[in-house]
Scaffold this active site. Structure first.
Site, PDB file in Angstrom:
ATOM      1  N   ASP B  13       0.852  -1.190   0.000  1.00 43.98           N
ATOM      2  CA  ASP B  13       0.000   0.000   0.000  1.00 43.98           C
ATOM      3  C   ASP B  13       0.887   1.239   0.000  1.00 43.98           C
ATOM      4  OD1 ASP B  13      -2.849   1.285   1.126  1.00 43.98           O
ATOM      5  OD2 ASP B  13      -1.059   2.258   1.918  1.00 43.98           O
ATOM      6  N   ASP B 109      -3.454   2.560  -5.500  1.00 40.34           N
ATOM      7  CA  ASP B 109      -2.319   2.569  -4.565  1.00 40.34           C
ATOM      8  C   ASP B 109      -2.166   1.279  -3.752  1.00 40.34           C
ATOM      9  OD1 ASP B 109      -4.562   2.901  -3.092  1.00 40.34           O
ATOM     10  OD2 ASP B 109      -3.923   4.689  -2.030  1.00 40.34           O
ATOM     11  N   GLU B 110      -2.860   0.229  -4.133  1.00 46.62           N
ATOM     12  CA  GLU B 110      -2.707  -1.045  -3.430  1.00 46.62           C
ATOM     13  C   GLU B 110      -2.535  -2.160  -4.452  1.00 46.62           C
ATOM     14  OE1 GLU B 110      -5.677  -1.239   0.270  1.00 46.62           O
ATOM     15  OE2 GLU B 110      -6.607  -0.514  -1.572  1.00 46.62           O
TER      16      GLU B 110
END
Lengths: 112, 413
Positions: B13, B109-110
């Site tokens: 993350d 974003d992960e």
């Protein structure tokens, strides 16, 4: 709804991704899988020629590995035609047939 | 995939992703709080990301820009650049792919990765996690937090609840240690549980994730069906879904969503938006050379306090990728379900996709003209941008096409 419990369902149903991001990811993965045809050693080239001729004269089945649109393709069959004018061979398997350009062939093996 | 034997799964993350990208691009702001926010003049002017310095002032993502600036007046406010964020997310995918080919983005974003079969090359899970952190930091200037476990659910829980909070940014959550780690946490710390669900749970006497895990499954499925089972499985850390990069190929649906700059009240205005959305959906369908037979329309009401809206689907008589047909169906569907209250957001989608190479010819309709028109419009947009040619309706006050052409995901690209 029940798809949530199968395979990747839990993550498919909750994923937050912009369509543009999704598409760009697929494109970049495809680019990574692209293959250029390797340079062949003369000996390998000769082997390929011999296998093709043998198949043409004896109807032996061969496995051909070749490059098509930067992807490896695998086709099985016997060579039913050698077209010297267009520089390609016709690989026949029962009803199906495929034209394979000479210069796209990576390897040829006798089918087991 | 080996189903037996432990897998080793990670979720990486990126901390305050958009803000971190901007900080890396503007070294002069390194020591200043940075906020990434949509257009302040519009309703989309909410905080999309705040860097840790800004968060220390109490700024939260998704709050209004004005409120954030009250808490943190010295903050630097930057407009989002969505295309850049997508590019950097892909750069990070590339970095992760240098450890394993099994990388699956979960959001911008992960990203999940399966390193089960990479450990003999790069070392144990913690070593790999550190290498990933270092590589991402050197390449992009972004701090990655990594949750490690034996499946995706646990990796996500490890990341959200532990890796984001400890000093190393890495946490290995073992299934046998759940009772004295994860299960002690309040139930709302579990992903999948929002405010409303939390209240439902508490009414049932469930306050911790452990209590949820130990609730008889039947009690939950009786109440929420499949969703109950999903939550129970998450609490127990049960998940055998693979990390599958190919999950994105073979798209099942195409959809577009638009949050309106102001509330729309009249059917006339709403029709303009439905037309624009239909146009966009169909353009993408044609680009992918697919046709779809099921149309969906979604609506979100304008009143924040009373969440309202609907999401309905309808099957068309024949599959299509023509905007006019999709638009007619969308209007029908919308008029049937609209309660007449002001509208904040609209969506139109097309699913049940199949190749456009094969379709049933219609005896009474000639679609040659429609096809030619669509092709020409696509070609013009391809060459000169999506705002180069729009329907006349888009030039009315209600139209958004011009403005939207500059955006990705509702924010400036």
């Amino acid at each position: 709804m029940s798809k949530k419990l199968e395979k990747n369902g839990l993550w498919e149903s909750s994923r937050m991704m912009l369509p543009q991001h999704r598409e760009a990811f697929v494109v970049s993965r495809q680019a990574q899988n692209k293959r250029d045809k390797p340079c062949l050693h003369d000996d390998e080239f000769e082997l390929i020629v011999r296998c093709i001729k043998e198949s043409y004269y004896t109807q032996k089945t061969i496995d051909v590995q070749w490059v098509h649109e930067q992807q490896y393709e695998y086709t099985t069959g016997n060579v039913s035609k050698i077209d010297e004018h267009s520089q390609r061979i016709k690989l026949q398997k029962e009803e199906d047939m495929t034209w394979i350009p000479f210069d796209s062939i990576v390897s040829v093996k006798n089918s087991s | 995939m080996t189903t037996r034997g432990h897998r080793v799964i990670m979720l990486a993350d990126m901390q305050s992703f958009y803000a971190a990208v901007e900080k890396a691009a503007h070294p002069e702001y390194a020591q200043r709080p940075v906020l990434v926010a949509g257009d302040p003049a519009r309703r989309s002017g909410v905080i999309l990301a705040a860097c840790p310095l800004a968060k220390a002032h109490g700024v939260k993502t998704a709050e209004r820009l004005g409120e954030a600036l009250k808490k943190c007046p010295e903050a630097v406010v930057i407009k989002p650049r969505m295309q850049t964020y997508i590019d950097i997310s892909l750069t990070i995918s590339d970095i992760l792919q240098s450890f394993t080919d099994l990388v699956e983005p979960y959001s911008i974003d992960e990203q999940f990765l399966d390193i089960t079969h990479s450990m003999h090359l790069f070392g144990n899970a913690d070593t790999i996690a550190q290498q990933i952190q270092t590589k991402i930091m050197l390449n992009t200037g972004i701090y990655a937090r990594i949750g490690i476990s034996e499946n995706k659910v646990l990796a996500k829980l490890a990341c959200d609840n532990f890796a984001k909070k400890n000093d190393s940014g890495i946490f290995h959550l073992f299934k046998h240690s759940l009772p004295n780690t994860l299960w002690l946490l309040p139930v709302e710390n579990m992903f999948g549980i929002g405010g409303r669900m939390k209240r439902h749970m508490q009414r049932m006497g469930i306050f911790t994730i452990g209590q949820l895990a130990q609730t008889p499954l039947k009690k939950l499925t009786d109440k929420w069906g499949v969703n109950g089972q999903v939550l129970w499985q998450i609490a127990n850390g049960i998940d055998d879904s693979p990390v599958s990069p190919q999950t994105f190929e073979g798209q099942k649906a195409i959809g577009h969503q638009m949050t309106l700059p102001r509330d729309y009240h009249t059917l006339e205005d709403i029709h303009v938006i439905l037309l624009e959305l239909s146009e966009e959906v169909c353009r993408r369908a044609r680009h992918k050379q697919v046709i779809g037979q099921t149309i969906s329309v979604g609506l979100r009401g304008a009143n924040f306090d009373i969440p309202s809206g609907f999401y309905r689907q309808m099957t068309l008589s024949h599959p299509t990728n023509f905007a006019s047909e999709l638009y007619d169906a969308a209007c029908k569907l919308f008029e049937k379900h609209w309660d007449g209250l002001p509208v904040r957001a609209l969506s139109v989608g097309l699913s049940q996709l199949s190749s456009q190479d094969e379709y049933q010819l219609d005896l009474f309709r000639d679609d040659k003209k429609e096809r030619a028109l669509s092709d020409v419009m696509d070609a013009i947009k391809e060459k000169y941008g999506t705002a180069a040619i729009v329907r006349a309706a888009s030039l009315t006050a209600a139209g958004q096409a011009k403005d939207r052409s500059k955006k990705i995901g509702g924010h400036y690209s």
